[in-house]
Design a protein around this motif. Structure first.
Motif, PDB file in Angstrom:
ATOM      1  N   ASN A  60      29.573  36.260  65.150  1.00 52.15           N
ATOM      2  CA  ASN A  60      28.073  36.560  64.873  1.00 52.15           C
ATOM      3  C   ASN A  60      27.873  37.079  63.588  1.00 52.15           C
ATOM      4  N   GLU A  61      28.043  36.555  62.632  1.00 51.29           N
ATOM      5  CA  GLU A  61      28.356  36.963  61.152  1.00 51.29           C
ATOM      6  C   GLU A  61      26.673  37.509  60.816  1.00 51.29           C
ATOM      7  N   PRO A  62      26.809  38.610  60.061  1.00 50.65           N
ATOM      8  CA  PRO A  62      25.759  39.208  59.399  1.00 50.65           C
ATOM      9  C   PRO A  62      24.832  37.786  58.536  1.00 50.65           C
ATOM     10  N   VAL A  63      23.658  37.808  58.418  1.00 50.66           N
ATOM     11  CA  VAL A  63      23.124  36.767  57.726  1.00 50.66           C
ATOM     12  C   VAL A  63      23.460  36.836  56.282  1.00 50.66           C
ATOM     13  N   HIS A  64      24.021  35.792  55.826  1.00 50.85           N
ATOM     14  CA  HIS A  64      23.988  35.741  54.509  1.00 50.85           C
ATOM     15  C   HIS A  64      22.925  34.788  53.784  1.00 50.85           C
ATOM     16  N   VAL A  65      22.599  35.188  52.795  1.00 49.74           N
ATOM     17  CA  VAL A  65      21.128  34.350  52.149  1.00 49.74           C
ATOM     18  C   VAL A  65      21.623  34.115  50.676  1.00 49.74           C
ATOM     19  N   VAL A  66      21.007  33.009  50.209  1.00 50.21           N
ATOM     20  CA  VAL A  66      21.231  32.770  48.836  1.00 50.21           C
ATOM     21  C   VAL A  66      19.836  32.983  48.072  1.00 50.21           C
ATOM     22  N   VAL A  67      19.720  33.771  47.146  1.00 52.68           N
ATOM     23  CA  VAL A  67      18.392  33.993  46.401  1.00 52.68           C
ATOM     24  C   VAL A  67      18.472  33.275  45.050  1.00 52.68           C
ATOM     25  N   ARG A  68      17.449  32.541  44.775  1.00 49.13           N
ATOM     26  CA  ARG A  68      17.423  31.774  43.521  1.00 49.13           C
ATOM     27  C   ARG A  68      16.760  32.579  42.583  1.00 49.13           C
ATOM     28  N   GLY A  69      17.172  32.713  41.270  1.00 48.27           N
ATOM     29  CA  GLY A  69      16.511  33.381  40.163  1.00 48.27           C
ATOM     30  C   GLY A  69      17.530  33.671  39.140  1.00 48.27           C
ATOM     31  N   VAL A  93      18.463  29.448  51.957  1.00 46.77           N
ATOM     32  CA  VAL A  93      18.243  29.609  50.652  1.00 46.77           C
ATOM     33  C   VAL A  93      16.660  30.226  50.428  1.00 46.77           C
ATOM     34  N   LEU A  94      16.643  31.109  49.498  1.00 44.81           N
ATOM     35  CA  LEU A  94      15.060  31.857  49.588  1.00 44.81           C
ATOM     36  C   LEU A  94      15.072  32.042  48.009  1.00 44.81           C
ATOM     37  N   ASP A  95      13.404  31.987  47.629  1.00 43.48           N
ATOM     38  CA  ASP A  95      13.121  32.552  46.492  1.00 43.48           C
ATOM     39  C   ASP A  95      12.718  34.055  46.601  1.00 43.48           C
ATOM     40  N   PRO A  96      12.751  34.874  45.428  1.00 43.01           N
ATOM     41  CA  PRO A  96      12.751  36.325  45.659  1.00 43.01           C
ATOM     42  C   PRO A  96      11.463  36.769  46.473  1.00 43.01           C
ATOM     43  N   ARG A  97      10.456  35.857  46.438  1.00 44.69           N
ATOM     44  CA  ARG A  97       9.040  36.007  47.031  1.00 44.69           C
ATOM     45  C   ARG A  97       8.987  36.063  48.471  1.00 44.69           C
ATOM     46  N   ASP A  98      10.147  35.260  49.129  1.00 44.37           N
ATOM     47  CA  ASP A  98      10.226  35.044  50.406  1.00 44.37           C
ATOM     48  C   ASP A  98      10.889  36.197  51.158  1.00 44.37           C
ATOM     49  N   VAL A  99      11.337  37.238  50.277  1.00 42.12           N
ATOM     50  CA  VAL A  99      11.923  38.249  51.083  1.00 42.12           C
ATOM     51  C   VAL A  99      10.971  39.553  51.297  1.00 42.12           C
ATOM     52  N   SER A 100      11.019  40.045  52.436  1.00 43.09           N
ATOM     53  CA  SER A 100      10.151  41.218  52.940  1.00 43.09           C
ATOM     54  C   SER A 100      10.929  42.086  53.756  1.00 43.09           C
TER      55      SER A 100
END
Length: 562
Positions: A490-499, A466-473
């Motif tokens: 070996n699934e592609p990485v799934h993320v949750v971005v809060r906002g 789980v990420l904040d938009p500022r964590d993404v680069s």
């Protein structure tokens, strides 16, 4: 994060973090972003996972039946017999055909031809037509690939005509036998086979046979390295386990060869029309760009087009063949889109636990695309789906299922209604009398209800972090890409971005775009879900890099919101 529902009706489950210190050690050892290291650690991945080499490829000698296959092929070469390859019309089958043809052509001696069944005239499997045609052509040895292991009667028929059969396959449900009248059956899941990798695609088994055939060739390593390009394409497209070390090695080594080049004129032109750029080819390229174009030939025309293209040595001829393949893929997309819309309009309320929808080809239910459409509808309704093309008194259907319902087992429960069926856990096909379609729908729904009902129909999405938009680069995305090749297991990485979604817009009347902070988000085919963004505070998806006008920026490809 506690599992709970989303606007898409899915249950999001966040991966538990690894023990303290593990991620930090990986970050230091691999030189990656700490967030990426946390993802690796939570998946149980260590440094050895990234050290892929040819040493991960097993010795083919432990495949049951391979000695008999080699002996029969050697005898055919010595006697200058006519060998015919008969393979499936999908990506796994066509790449298998190309691998085996290249190996036998390299060895010389025998006459080698190939036949890929026509989906519309022969259907799936080793058909009587293929065997009878081979007999008329003077063939004395048939080698199948990606078909044959369940075609006992047809193999016996070939034997009665004086044709030996070697079966190269990987489709074998637990407890089932292989054709006893075959000279040899190379199928790692069969009883008594000591080969350690039971999860090879048929192109992988074909590669193993080619490796054994070329054991004494001075250029063996060079040739096998080129064959791995095809094995990688077939392995990804057939959705086999990529957590398996050997499958992972085949795809990794194949991707390296595809990105490095050079290629034959035919493969070069195929890559061009697929928009596959040297140095940027990934498993996603294979699965979403190259695979669909290869499949388009078998879905709408004749899969032989693909084999002819890749084998072509004249660049001008190859260019025309590749453009024709691209046209078939565009045609397939148009037919598919129209059928998806038609099926969505027919979905009943309340939804049955197993959705079966049928129509005639005049109504747009094209046999070549029912499988893809079933997959698209399954994503919408979170339950097994069968899309069926009615052809007079008979009907042909494709099933795409959810993780907790085995597609082939469900069809097994209704086999008294079926003329023919087969497949695996996620996908299957069948032939049924049109009059029995209502009974089939009832039987399949009953199977699901008896095996968990609605409890097994809640789709689950595993979230890596789980990420904040500022964590993404861009760097984070590049570090996460070290998990390549991704796919089943070996699934592609799934993320949750809060906002909170902002700057919301619709693109081309079909897609959504919006921002989470400065992070660009794209949701393909979701224009009808615009209202889902109201009140949403968490967005689930996959990270990627958007390159445009010399700029590279991170972006999120959206799958769901809540």
């Amino acid at each position: 994060m506690t599992p709970k529902g989303s606007r898409g009706g899915r249950r999001w489950i966040v991966q538990e973090p690894a023990a303290p210190g593990v991620a930090e050690g990986l970050a230091a050892g691999l030189g990656v972003d700490l967030v990426a290291a946390r993802v690796f650690a939570a998946r149980g991945v260590d440094a050895s996972f990234f050290a892929v080499s040819a040493a991960d490829l097993h010795d083919p000698s432990s495949i049951l039946g391979i000695d008999k296959a080699l002996a029969r092929l050697q005898a055919a070469r010595s006697a200058k017999e006519h060998i015919r390859l008969v393979t499936d019309y999908d990506v796994d089958g066509t790449t298998s055909c190309l691998i085996l043809h290249a190996a036998l052509d390299r060895l010389g001696g025998a006459k080698v031809t190939y036949h890929l069944p026509n989906r519309f005239k022969e259907g799936y499997g080793l058909s009587l037509y293929a065997v009878n045609t081979a007999a008329a052509d003077g063939v004395t040895l048939i080698v199948t690939a990606d078909i044959g292991v369940r075609d006992h009667a047809t193999v016996s028929h070939a034997k009665s005509l004086g044709i030996d059969v070697i079966v190269v396959d990987h489709h074998l449900p637990a407890g089932e036998s292989v054709p006893t009248d075959a000279v040899a059956v190379l199928c790692p899941p069969q009883a008594g086979c000591a080969y350690p990798n039971k999860a090879l695609a048929a192109c992988g088994v074909s590669f193993k046979l080619a490796s054994a055939l070329l054991a004494n060739d001075a250029r063996r390593d060079e040739i096998l390295n080129s064959m791995l390009k095809l094995a990688a394409i077939g392995t990804v497209a057939d959705v086999v386990d990529l957590a398996n070390a050997e499958n992972r090695a085949m795809v990794t080594l194949g991707l390296r060869a595809l990105n490095r080049g050079p290629h034959s004129p035919g493969l070069t032109e195929l890559l061009k029309v697929a928009g596959a750029v040297s140095g940027e080819i990934t498993s996603e390229t294979l699965g979403w760009r190259i695979g669909p174009r290869i499949n388009a030939a078998g879905r709408l025309a004749d899969a032989k087009v693909v084999v002819d293209l890749v084998r072509e040595r004249d660049v001008n001829v190859a260019r025309g063949q590749a453009e024709r393949l691209n046209e078939l893929n565009r045609e397939r997309q148009d037919i598919q889109e129209e059928l998806v819309d038609a099926v969505l309009a027919r979905i009943p309320e309340p939804l049955p636990s197993f959705l079966v929808l049928a129509g005639t080809e005049e109504e747009g239910f094209h046999r070549g695309v029912v499988g893809i459409v079933a997959a698209k509808i399954r994503e919408r309704v979170n339950r097994p789906v069968a899309i069926v093309a009615i052809l007079g008194e008979m009907a042909t259907g494709s099933v795409r299922s959810v993780p907790n319902v085995h597609a082939t087992h469900a069809l097994d429960a209704a086999k008294h209604l079926l003329h023919r069926h087969g497949g695996h856990a996620a996908a299957a096909g069948f032939t049924v009398s049109t009059v029995d379609l209502p009974a089939l729908g009832e039987a399949l729904a009953a199977y699901v209800n008896e095996h968990g009902g609605e409890d097994v129909l809640v789709a689950e999405e595993w979230v890596d972090v789980v990420l904040d938009p500022r964590d993404v680069s861009v760097r984070l995305i590049q570090d996460l890409a070290r998990l390549e090749p991704t796919g089943k297991g070996n699934e592609p990485v799934h993320v949750v971005v809060r906002g909170v979604p902002e700057d919301i817009g619709v693109m081309k009347e079909k897609h959504l775009r919006f921002k989470l902070g400065n992070l660009r988000c794209v949701w393909w085919g979701a224009a009808d879900r615009l209202d889902w963004l109201t009140g949403a505070t968490e967005v689930l998806g996959k990270l990627s890099i958007n390159s445009y006008n010399g700029r590279t920026d991170p972006q999120l490809m959206v799958d769901d919101v809540r």
